[in-house]
Design a protein around this motif. Structure first.
Motif, PDB file in Angstrom:
ATOM      1  N   ASN A 172      -1.694   4.737   5.435  1.00  0.00           N
ATOM      2  CA  ASN A 172      -1.716   3.506   6.225  1.00  0.00           C
ATOM      3  C   ASN A 172      -3.063   3.302   6.898  1.00  0.00           C
ATOM      4  O   ASN A 172      -3.641   2.207   6.871  1.00  0.00           O
ATOM      5  CB  ASN A 172      -0.621   3.559   7.297  1.00  0.00           C
ATOM      6  N   ARG A 173      -3.572   4.342   7.496  1.00  0.00           N
ATOM      7  CA  ARG A 173      -4.820   4.229   8.259  1.00  0.00           C
ATOM      8  C   ARG A 173      -6.008   3.907   7.342  1.00  0.00           C
ATOM      9  O   ARG A 173      -6.857   3.066   7.677  1.00  0.00           O
ATOM     10  CB  ARG A 173      -5.088   5.515   9.036  1.00  0.00           C
ATOM     11  N   LEU A 174      -6.078   4.561   6.212  1.00  0.00           N
ATOM     12  CA  LEU A 174      -7.179   4.291   5.289  1.00  0.00           C
ATOM     13  C   LEU A 174      -7.130   2.869   4.757  1.00  0.00           C
ATOM     14  O   LEU A 174      -8.170   2.225   4.560  1.00  0.00           O
ATOM     15  CB  LEU A 174      -7.145   5.294   4.138  1.00  0.00           C
ATOM     16  N   HIS A 175      -5.927   2.354   4.532  1.00  0.00           N
ATOM     17  CA  HIS A 175      -5.810   0.984   4.050  1.00  0.00           C
ATOM     18  C   HIS A 175      -6.285  -0.022   5.091  1.00  0.00           C
ATOM     19  O   HIS A 175      -6.864  -1.058   4.742  1.00  0.00           O
ATOM     20  CB  HIS A 175      -4.368   0.679   3.648  1.00  0.00           C
ATOM     21  N   PHE A 176      -6.042   0.263   6.351  1.00  0.00           N
ATOM     22  CA  PHE A 176      -6.443  -0.699   7.370  1.00  0.00           C
ATOM     23  C   PHE A 176      -7.939  -0.684   7.641  1.00  0.00           C
ATOM     24  O   PHE A 176      -8.452  -1.547   8.344  1.00  0.00           O
ATOM     25  CB  PHE A 176      -5.631  -0.489   8.657  1.00  0.00           C
ATOM     26  N   GLU A 177      -8.670   0.264   7.082  1.00  0.00           N
ATOM     27  CA  GLU A 177     -10.128   0.209   7.168  1.00  0.00           C
ATOM     28  C   GLU A 177     -10.674  -0.952   6.334  1.00  0.00           C
ATOM     29  O   GLU A 177     -11.709  -1.521   6.647  1.00  0.00           O
ATOM     30  CB  GLU A 177     -10.742   1.528   6.695  1.00  0.00           C
ATOM     31  N   THR A 178      -9.978  -1.274   5.241  1.00  0.00           N
ATOM     32  CA  THR A 178     -10.450  -2.353   4.368  1.00  0.00           C
ATOM     33  C   THR A 178      -9.490  -3.534   4.314  1.00  0.00           C
ATOM     34  O   THR A 178      -9.848  -4.588   3.774  1.00  0.00           O
ATOM     35  CB  THR A 178     -10.670  -1.833   2.926  1.00  0.00           C
ATOM     36  N   GLY A 226      -4.869  -8.462   1.420  1.00  0.00           N
ATOM     37  CA  GLY A 226      -3.690  -8.710   2.248  1.00  0.00           C
ATOM     38  C   GLY A 226      -2.638  -7.652   1.964  1.00  0.00           C
ATOM     39  O   GLY A 226      -2.175  -7.509   0.826  1.00  0.00           O
ATOM     40  N   LEU A 227      -2.249  -6.918   2.986  1.00  0.00           N
ATOM     41  CA  LEU A 227      -1.352  -5.775   2.823  1.00  0.00           C
ATOM     42  C   LEU A 227       0.077  -6.120   3.229  1.00  0.00           C
ATOM     43  O   LEU A 227       0.302  -6.788   4.245  1.00  0.00           O
ATOM     44  CB  LEU A 227      -1.836  -4.605   3.687  1.00  0.00           C
ATOM     45  N   PRO A 283       0.794  -1.230   0.000  1.00  0.00           N
ATOM     46  CA  PRO A 283       0.000   0.000   0.000  1.00  0.00           C
ATOM     47  C   PRO A 283       0.826   1.280   0.000  1.00  0.00           C
ATOM     48  O   PRO A 283       0.273   2.379  -0.028  1.00  0.00           O
ATOM     49  CB  PRO A 283      -0.786  -0.115   1.310  1.00  0.00           C
ATOM     50  N   GLY A 284       2.158   1.154  -0.012  1.00  0.00           N
ATOM     51  CA  GLY A 284       3.015   2.312   0.196  1.00  0.00           C
ATOM     52  C   GLY A 284       2.847   3.422  -0.816  1.00  0.00           C
ATOM     53  O   GLY A 284       3.178   4.573  -0.536  1.00  0.00           O
ATOM     54  N   LEU A 299      -9.545  -0.527  -4.016  1.00  0.00           N
ATOM     55  CA  LEU A 299      -9.798  -1.812  -4.665  1.00  0.00           C
ATOM     56  C   LEU A 299     -10.972  -2.565  -4.043  1.00  0.00           C
ATOM     57  O   LEU A 299     -11.670  -3.315  -4.733  1.00  0.00           O
ATOM     58  CB  LEU A 299      -8.534  -2.675  -4.630  1.00  0.00           C
ATOM     59  N   LYS A 300     -11.214  -2.366  -2.748  1.00  0.00           N
ATOM     60  CA  LYS A 300     -12.369  -3.019  -2.136  1.00  0.00           C
ATOM     61  C   LYS A 300     -13.690  -2.419  -2.641  1.00  0.00           C
ATOM     62  O   LYS A 300     -14.742  -3.034  -2.534  1.00  0.00           O
ATOM     63  CB  LYS A 300     -12.291  -2.900  -0.607  1.00  0.00           C
TER      64      LYS A 300
END
Length: 419
Positions: free
Chosen positions: A154-160, A115-116, A97-98, A105-106
């Motif tokens: 990082n934070r936005l990616h961990f929502e999905t 999977g990140l 996700p960097g 994508l979700k």
């Protein structure tokens, strides 16, 4: 299983995992900026996506980083939508996700599991900020504010994101606990069958000359020669190293650019800045024993670590370099900085020697001791290789664990995107 891999510089960290998934029968598709036309690589269908806009003007400098990620995310969303309309429905999406690419994508495939690859969360306290007072960061005392905004991606990616994988415990532990529960530590893996000691190794130097295991070769290797990797510390120790070791050949590998941290003054490079700082302290005859190789092909890199009598590795508390583990796999005797990521792979006196990052006198003393003691070097080098074989071997340990992790991700209940 259908799997989508996202990496702007594919294959990146998926160099081994993506082909292994394809080889076992999964249908693997990659989206990347790396190619211009569709192609197939080791069984992986590699498709390009294109950027449709550039950064705006007069943005707050702290927003430029996120806007760059958003532009990539937007372009990748468009390519993913086309891919979905063609009938591709991935069970699992694997993404670094960097660069922001996987942000939406979700929204295209809400039933897919994401999977990140969790490389680093930008912590704003010491030692992640303020570790080296000489280089306080881009914004000085306001650096924590900039980093807080940088973590928005990082934070936005961990929502999905349904699960994460991180190559070291140090890197995983930079993430907040609320995210850390979803992160599994599995290293990318070192091909210890290919990266081996070689008593007959030879390194040809530009301009003539050859180095072998019979020579007193000191190596210093990084992607770029910069403060984050202790280049300034090593260069300031260099005059005394050369004085103490009149037979030593010091070989440095790395580019002139910046991978991490602050950039040098405009028009300069960290490499040349620190050459200029110490050059007057080094006689011409000694300077002739210092060799800058720049960036080299992988086989030449292997030749270098195989002829190394002592390998010096210095780093801030940051992402651990693959080159350290590869040097260990090649049986090199290591002298490294006593910083958290290094302590994860090196135990002082067992698999290498550790020294305070800032203590140049201690670095010189420990390096001198290491070069003087052949029995110590042999013991540390053998133990270093054994440690990598036992814990980081690609084929026996890391790749099977990664494949198992992917299968586990596929079984998770997918997190839906939030409005």
């Amino acid at each position: 299983m259908d799997i989508l891999v996202i990496h702007q510089n594919f294959p990146g960290q998926y160099k081994h995992l993506a082909p292994a998934l394809a080889a076992r029968g999964d249908r693997v598709v990659a989206l990347t900026l790396k190619v211009k036309e569709p192609t197939t690589w080791h069984g992986v269908r590699v498709l390009p996506y294109k950027l449709h806009r550039s950064n705006g003007q007069n943005l707050h400098p702290w927003l430029v980083d996120f806007e760059t990620k958003l532009i990539r995310a937007d372009a990748c969303h468009a390519a993913a939508t086309e891919l979905r309309e063609s009938g591709f429905m991935p069970d699992v999406i694997l993404a670094h996700p960097g660069w922001g690419e996987s942000l939406f994508l979700k929204d295209v495939w809400p039933e897919a599991r994401l999977g990140l690859y969790c490389e680093l969360y930008h912590e704003a306290d010491w030692p992640h900020v303020g570790f080296d007072p000489e280089f306080p960061g881009n914004e000085g005392p306001r650096e924590p504010l900039r980093l807080r905004l940088k973590n928005l991606n990082n934070r936005l990616h961990f929502e999905t994101g349904d699960a994460g994988i991180s190559p070291t415990r140090f890197q995983a532990d930079t993430f907040p606990e609320v995210f850390r529960d979803r992160i599994t530590v599995i290293h990318d893996g070192i091909d210890t069958a290919a990266v081996t000691p070689d008593a007959d190794a030879r390194l040809e130097l530009e301009g003539g000359g050859t180095l072998t295991r019979d020579d007193e070769v000191v190596t210093f290797i990084n992607r770029n020669l910069e403060p984050y990797r202790g280049y300034h510390v090593f260069m300031r120790a260099l005059p005394e190293i050369l004085r103490r070791r009149p037979e030593a050949q010091v070989v440095m590998l790395g580019g002139d650019d910046v991978s991490y941290g602050a950039r040098p003054p405009k028009g300069q490079s960290w490499k040349q800045i620190f050459i200029d700082e110490v050059r007057s302290q080094i006689p011409d005859a000694d300077w002739a024993r210092v060799h800058f190789l720049g960036r080299v092909p992988y086989e030449r890199f292997l030749s270098l670590i195989r002829v190394s009598r002592a390998h010096v590795y210095l780093t801030y508390p940051f992402v651990l370099s693959w080159s350290l583990l590869e040097a260990m796999s090649a049986g090199a005797a290591i002298l490294a900085s006593d910083t958290a990521p290094v302590r994860e792979v090196i135990t002082d006196g067992e698999t290498g020697l550790l020294t305070d990052f800032f203590d140049r006198a201690a670095l010189v003393e420990r390096l001198d001791h290491l070069l003087e003691d052949a029995e110590l070097r042999a013991r540390l080098g053998a133990a270093a290789r054994d440690h990598v074989v036992q814990h980081y071997d690609l084929q026996r340990i890391c790749l099977p664990a990664q494949l198992e992790w992917v299968d586990g991700v596929a079984k998770l209940a997918p997190r839906a995107p939030r409005v």
